[in-house]
Every structure is written in C-alpha cells, then in structure tokens.
Write a protein that holds these residues in place. Structure first.
Motif, PDB file in Angstrom:
ATOM      1  N   ASP A 106       0.807  -1.221   0.000  1.00 36.00           N
ATOM      2  CA  ASP A 106       0.000   0.000   0.000  1.00 36.00           C
ATOM      3  C   ASP A 106       0.843   1.276   0.000  1.00 36.00           C
ATOM      4  O   ASP A 106       0.283   2.379  -0.043  1.00 36.00           O
ATOM      5  N   ALA A 107       2.173   1.139   0.037  1.00 41.66           N
ATOM      6  CA  ALA A 107       3.037   2.316   0.014  1.00 41.66           C
ATOM      7  C   ALA A 107       2.943   3.011  -1.340  1.00 41.66           C
ATOM      8  O   ALA A 107       2.876   2.360  -2.382  1.00 41.66           O
ATOM      9  N   THR A 108       2.935   4.335  -1.323  1.00 41.40           N
ATOM     10  CA  THR A 108       2.821   5.140  -2.538  1.00 41.40           C
ATOM     11  C   THR A 108       4.196   5.648  -2.958  1.00 41.40           C
ATOM     12  O   THR A 108       4.962   6.141  -2.129  1.00 41.40           O
ATOM     13  N   ARG A 109       4.490   5.535  -4.258  1.00 40.88           N
ATOM     14  CA  ARG A 109       5.777   5.973  -4.774  1.00 40.88           C
ATOM     15  C   ARG A 109       5.597   6.699  -6.111  1.00 40.88           C
ATOM     16  O   ARG A 109       4.691   6.379  -6.874  1.00 40.88           O
ATOM     17  N   PRO A 110       6.514   7.647  -6.431  1.00 41.74           N
ATOM     18  CA  PRO A 110       6.484   8.328  -7.727  1.00 41.74           C
ATOM     19  C   PRO A 110       7.368   7.575  -8.730  1.00 41.74           C
ATOM     20  O   PRO A 110       8.556   7.829  -8.848  1.00 41.74           O
ATOM     21  N   TRP A 111       6.810   6.643  -9.455  1.00 40.40           N
ATOM     22  CA  TRP A 111       7.583   5.771 -10.341  1.00 40.40           C
ATOM     23  C   TRP A 111       8.015   6.530 -11.600  1.00 40.40           C
ATOM     24  O   TRP A 111       7.234   7.270 -12.190  1.00 40.40           O
ATOM     25  N   GLN A 112       9.255   6.312 -12.016  1.00 41.90           N
ATOM     26  CA  GLN A 112       9.732   6.956 -13.238  1.00 41.90           C
ATOM     27  C   GLN A 112      10.762   6.077 -13.926  1.00 41.90           C
ATOM     28  O   GLN A 112      11.515   5.334 -13.279  1.00 41.90           O
ATOM     29  N   HIS A 113      10.788   6.172 -15.251  1.00 37.35           N
ATOM     30  CA  HIS A 113      11.791   5.428 -16.017  1.00 37.35           C
ATOM     31  C   HIS A 113      13.154   6.063 -15.805  1.00 37.35           C
ATOM     32  O   HIS A 113      13.287   7.285 -15.645  1.00 37.35           O
ATOM     33  N   VAL A 114      14.198   5.241 -15.818  1.00 40.89           N
ATOM     34  CA  VAL A 114      15.549   5.699 -15.522  1.00 40.89           C
ATOM     35  C   VAL A 114      15.985   6.849 -16.428  1.00 40.89           C
ATOM     36  O   VAL A 114      16.747   7.731 -16.005  1.00 40.89           O
ATOM     37  N   LEU A 115      15.517   6.896 -17.662  1.00 43.68           N
ATOM     38  CA  LEU A 115      15.943   7.953 -18.574  1.00 43.68           C
ATOM     39  C   LEU A 115      15.391   9.323 -18.193  1.00 43.68           C
ATOM     40  O   LEU A 115      15.946  10.350 -18.605  1.00 43.68           O
ATOM     41  N   GLU A 116      14.317   9.356 -17.416  1.00 45.67           N
ATOM     42  CA  GLU A 116      13.747  10.638 -16.993  1.00 45.67           C
ATOM     43  C   GLU A 116      14.714  11.427 -16.090  1.00 45.67           C
ATOM     44  O   GLU A 116      15.081  12.561 -16.413  1.00 45.67           O
ATOM     45  N   PRO A 117      15.130  10.884 -14.946  1.00 48.18           N
ATOM     46  CA  PRO A 117      16.075  11.661 -14.135  1.00 48.18           C
ATOM     47  C   PRO A 117      17.417  11.851 -14.828  1.00 48.18           C
ATOM     48  O   PRO A 117      18.053  12.895 -14.646  1.00 48.18           O
ATOM     49  N   LEU A 118      17.859  10.876 -15.626  1.00 45.98           N
ATOM     50  CA  LEU A 118      19.138  11.038 -16.315  1.00 45.98           C
ATOM     51  C   LEU A 118      19.105  12.225 -17.274  1.00 45.98           C
ATOM     52  O   LEU A 118      20.088  12.969 -17.387  1.00 45.98           O
ATOM     53  N   SER A 119      17.978  12.423 -17.954  1.00 41.23           N
ATOM     54  CA  SER A 119      17.867  13.604 -18.809  1.00 41.23           C
ATOM     55  C   SER A 119      17.942  14.864 -17.959  1.00 41.23           C
ATOM     56  O   SER A 119      18.500  15.888 -18.384  1.00 41.23           O
ATOM     57  N   GLY A 120      17.384  14.793 -16.745  1.00 42.03           N
ATOM     58  CA  GLY A 120      17.492  15.919 -15.824  1.00 42.03           C
ATOM     59  C   GLY A 120      18.920  16.168 -15.391  1.00 42.03           C
ATOM     60  O   GLY A 120      19.374  17.319 -15.345  1.00 42.03           O
ATOM     61  N   TYR A 121      19.665  15.099 -15.076  1.00 41.29           N
ATOM     62  CA  TYR A 121      21.055  15.267 -14.653  1.00 41.29           C
ATOM     63  C   TYR A 121      21.884  15.905 -15.771  1.00 41.29           C
ATOM     64  O   TYR A 121      22.700  16.807 -15.522  1.00 41.29           O
ATOM     65  N   LEU A 122      21.705  15.420 -17.001  1.00 47.01           N
ATOM     66  CA  LEU A 122      22.459  15.965 -18.127  1.00 47.01           C
ATOM     67  C   LEU A 122      22.133  17.439 -18.345  1.00 47.01           C
ATOM     68  O   LEU A 122      23.022  18.261 -18.565  1.00 47.01           O
ATOM     69  N   THR A 123      20.859  17.769 -18.278  1.00 49.90           N
ATOM     70  CA  THR A 123      20.444  19.155 -18.489  1.00 49.90           C
ATOM     71  C   THR A 123      20.918  20.054 -17.353  1.00 49.90           C
ATOM     72  O   THR A 123      21.370  21.184 -17.576  1.00 49.90           O
ATOM     73  N   PHE A 124      20.825  19.560 -16.122  1.00 53.97           N
ATOM     74  CA  PHE A 124      21.249  20.326 -14.946  1.00 53.97           C
ATOM     75  C   PHE A 124      22.750  20.577 -14.990  1.00 53.97           C
ATOM     76  O   PHE A 124      23.217  21.710 -14.776  1.00 53.97           O
ATOM     77  N   ALA A 125      23.534  19.533 -15.286  1.00 56.71           N
ATOM     78  CA  ALA A 125      24.989  19.703 -15.346  1.00 56.71           C
ATOM     79  C   ALA A 125      25.377  20.689 -16.437  1.00 56.71           C
ATOM     80  O   ALA A 125      26.301  21.505 -16.254  1.00 56.71           O
ATOM     81  N   GLN A 126      24.692  20.642 -17.574  1.00 55.44           N
ATOM     82  CA  GLN A 126      24.958  21.603 -18.638  1.00 55.44           C
ATOM     83  C   GLN A 126      24.671  23.023 -18.170  1.00 55.44           C
ATOM     84  O   GLN A 126      25.447  23.954 -18.423  1.00 55.44           O
ATOM     85  N   ALA A 127      23.540  23.206 -17.480  1.00 55.39           N
ATOM     86  CA  ALA A 127      23.195  24.528 -16.968  1.00 55.39           C
ATOM     87  C   ALA A 127      24.219  25.011 -15.946  1.00 55.39           C
ATOM     88  O   ALA A 127      24.613  26.188 -15.936  1.00 55.39           O
ATOM     89  N   LEU A 128      24.662  24.112 -15.061  1.00 57.53           N
ATOM     90  CA  LEU A 128      25.688  24.467 -14.080  1.00 57.53           C
ATOM     91  C   LEU A 128      26.947  24.954 -14.780  1.00 57.53           C
ATOM     92  O   LEU A 128      27.582  25.940 -14.375  1.00 57.53           O
ATOM     93  N   HIS A 129      27.337  24.257 -15.838  1.00 54.48           N
ATOM     94  CA  HIS A 129      28.579  24.545 -16.540  1.00 54.48           C
ATOM     95  C   HIS A 129      28.494  25.864 -17.305  1.00 54.48           C
ATOM     96  O   HIS A 129      29.469  26.621 -17.359  1.00 54.48           O
ATOM     97  N   GLU A 130      27.327  26.135 -17.869  1.00 55.30           N
ATOM     98  CA  GLU A 130      27.184  27.303 -18.736  1.00 55.30           C
ATOM     99  C   GLU A 130      26.803  28.575 -17.991  1.00 55.30           C
ATOM    100  O   GLU A 130      27.162  29.673 -18.411  1.00 55.30           O
ATOM    101  N   ARG A 131      26.079  28.420 -16.875  1.00 59.14           N
ATOM    102  CA  ARG A 131      25.516  29.601 -16.214  1.00 59.14           C
ATOM    103  C   ARG A 131      26.264  30.039 -14.969  1.00 59.14           C
ATOM    104  O   ARG A 131      25.905  31.031 -14.335  1.00 59.14           O
ATOM    105  N   GLY A 132      27.268  29.287 -14.555  1.00 57.19           N
ATOM    106  CA  GLY A 132      28.014  29.688 -13.374  1.00 57.19           C
ATOM    107  C   GLY A 132      27.155  29.712 -12.129  1.00 57.19           C
ATOM    108  O   GLY A 132      26.420  28.773 -11.836  1.00 57.19           O
ATOM    109  N   GLY A 133      27.195  30.813 -11.379  1.00 55.34           N
ATOM    110  CA  GLY A 133      26.525  30.883 -10.084  1.00 55.34           C
ATOM    111  C   GLY A 133      25.042  31.200 -10.141  1.00 55.34           C
ATOM    112  O   GLY A 133      24.443  31.445  -9.091  1.00 55.34           O
ATOM    113  N   THR A 134      24.430  31.218 -11.320  1.00 50.65           N
ATOM    114  CA  THR A 134      23.010  31.566 -11.410  1.00 50.65           C
ATOM    115  C   THR A 134      22.093  30.355 -11.295  1.00 50.65           C
ATOM    116  O   THR A 134      20.880  30.496 -11.409  1.00 50.65           O
TER     117      THR A 134
END
Length: 353
Positions: free
Chosen positions: A222-250
C-alpha cells in the motif's frame, strides 16, 4: 537544451558507472560524443547491466573504491575531467539496516573524497552529486516535497543521503565557490527500467519471480511511490549539469526530478500493471513477517526544474512500464542488450525535441 552540441568532446567522469543508473548514463554520454571515464567497484549482481551493455573495450573504466581517497585522487587527476557526475553509493534501504557503517562510509566519506579529489585536480568546473527523494523529513501529509523542505531520513540510507546534502552545502560555501567549481545535488527516486538487478527492489524482484513462475512477495503493497523510467532523471542530470557549466553561479543548488504526478501509484498497483503487461498469471502476495520501516508516501514537486532549466518528464506510467517490460523480455529472448538499450535511449531522445 540541445544535449549533443554541448556534450560532444566533453571530458566527463562518472562515479558508480557500473551500477544501474551509472551504466545507462555512461552509454548515453558516449552516444552524445563525450569522453567518459568511469570509477566504480565491480557490479555486485549477476547478470549486470554493465556486463550486458559491453563490450567496453578501450574505455577508461577503472575499478576503484571511492573510500580509498588516495587512489580516487590519482584517478581523477590523471583523467582531468571538466564535469563530474557522482553516482557511486550504497543505494539500498534494507541493506543500510544490515550494514549502516558501510552505508555511511560509502555515501558520506566517499562523497568527501570525491569532492576533495575534484578540488585537487585543477580541471573540474562542475560537479553534480546524485542523492535521492528520501532525503526529506517525512511529513505524512502526501504533499509533494520541494527543494527547500526540511531534510531528514530515518533509515541509515536516507539519513546518509541527507548528510550528503548538508555536506555539499558546506563544501560549496567553504571551498567550491572560491575555486570556481559549480556544485549541486539532484534528487530523484523510485527509478525503474531495464537492467536493474538489485536486491530488494520491486521490478527486479518481480522479473525474478516471473521467470521462476512464482508470485512476487510485497513488503508494503500500500506504500505510494512516484515511479519513473531511468531515462527521466538522467535527462534531468544531463540538463542540470549543462546549466551548471554554462551559467556559473546563477543555477539552483539542488533540483528535484520526479515523474508526472499521474505516475504516482501504490506498490501493488505497479505490480499488477507489470504482471498484466508481462502476461504473468502469478500476481503478488503480501510478504509475511516484520520488515524494517519505510516511508508510506513519497512524491516530489519538480516545478523548480521546469522553471529554471526547462526540464519536464516525458513518459506516463503506462509507457514507463511498457519500456521496462520490453527491456527484460528482450533480455530473456537473448537480444543484443547493448543495442536494445541504446535503442531506448534513441527513442527517448526523440521525445526531447
């Protein structure tokens, strides 16, 4: 963001590259044209996605323990990465109850060693540390957690990852900002997809049960979880790391990467959907006996990721389960799983356009 244009030719270090998410990420980065170095222990499951996704001939993949600070520092300095994804960890809740000291050593001390190595290398400009949705203090309200909510974690795994969040805050203020290194954390959880063979996880447990012609035992149906395919967060990690690299402290210091809110389902609901698509008539049964406690409800609010880096999930629950079952069925049929995995990455990339 356009991923390939950014990642082509980038020198990228992935810790934990032999794990479930680490293997998917390494394949994707190589597909994007990045120069990838991996540091991890050998896979602790057989079969393993890392082995199935080979051959890795000519790749810079090293067997090393992140708790060995000197060896880790040598590897990082020798490769001289620009960007680091830190995924290496002890990731299992139930194992953390059995081996709390090992869990804190891998997750906390290992992260300290990685950040120290990044500082010493002189080449690193961006570090993304992957934690979990379980870092939040449980409220029991069912309201999705936001990045500014109180950190907590009752079990050793969840608590160790909350410690990593605090550790990164300290290192960012004390060392990384002064060194010009962007450091952030990414939170996601209950990731499913092909190639996960970990112990005490729902999909691997179900696949093993289906292949044996048995019903799967569920500890907390009966536990509730937010299920997601592995490629979903990985696309987030790639996009986030790119933003970190390009935008500096913003950039934000941390982001949630959760699924579509409609993907929230109980453990038993997901089990029934998996059994239906697999066409398994065995279903599930409630596991007998006492079990270590786990959070009854976990959902994430990913609004900040949408508004700051333009990330959003692409797969609904039905497609998430379809892709997962398709992978395991292909494996069972003896398919080339490197090609099949790359095919799913390619198909997902088509959804990002």
């Amino acid at each position: 963001m356009e991923l390939k244009a950014f990642w082509k030719g980038r020198r990228v270090l992935v810790t934990g590259h032999t794990g479930f998410k680490g293997t998917w990420l390494t394949l994707w980065l190589e597909r994007l044209g990045a120069e990838v170095c991996g540091i991890a222990l050998d896979p602790d499951q057989a079969p393993s996605l890392y082995a199935l996704a080979g051959p890795w001939v000519g790749r810079r993949h090293h067997r090393a323990d992140i708790c060995d600070a000197q060896q880790l520092a040598r590897r990082v300095e020798a490769f001289a990465p620009e960007i680091v994804f830190h995924l290496a960890a002890q990731p299992l809740v139930r194992r953390s109850y059995r081996l709390p000291a090992e869990t804190y050593a891998a997750n906390v001390t290992g992260t300290i060693n990685l950040l120290d190595a990044a500082l010493a290398a002189g080449s690193v400009k961006t570090v993304l540390v992957v934690t979990t949705d379980k870092v939040y203090a449980e409220t029991g309200t069912g309201v999705p957690y936001r990045e500014g909510d109180t950190l907590g974690g009752k079990d050793p795994y969840s608590n160790s990852k909350a410690c990593v969040e605090l550790l990164c805050r300290s290192y960012r203020a004390s060392f990384m900002d002064g060194a010009g290194i962007g450091l952030a954390t990414a939170r996601s959880g209950n990731v499913i997809g092909g190639g996960d063979w970990s112990e005490d996880r729902l999909v691997p447990d179900m696949v093993r049960a289906f292949c044996a012609g048995e019903a799967v035992s569920l500890r907390y149906p009966d536990a509730t979880r937010p299920w997601q395919h592995v490629l979903e967060p990985l696309s987030g990690y790639l996009t986030f790391a790119q933003a970190l690299h390009e935008r500096g402290g913003t950039h934000p210091d941390t982001l949630n990467f959760g699924p579509d809110p409609n993907n929230v389902a109980t453990v038993s609901q997901l089990a029934e959907e998996l059994a239906r698509i697999w066409d398994a008539g065995h279903g599930w049964r409630r596991a007998e006996g006492a079990h270590p406690p786990e959070a009854a409800q976990l959902t994430l609010d990913s609004t900040l990721a949408a508004t700051t880096i333009g990330w959003r999930p692409r797969l609904d629950l039905r497609r998430t389960v379809d892709w997962t079952c398709a992978w395991y069925k292909a494996w069972r049929a003896g398919a080339d799983m490197r090609a099949f995995t790359l095919g799913q990455i390619s198909e997902y990339e088509g959804l990002l356009a």
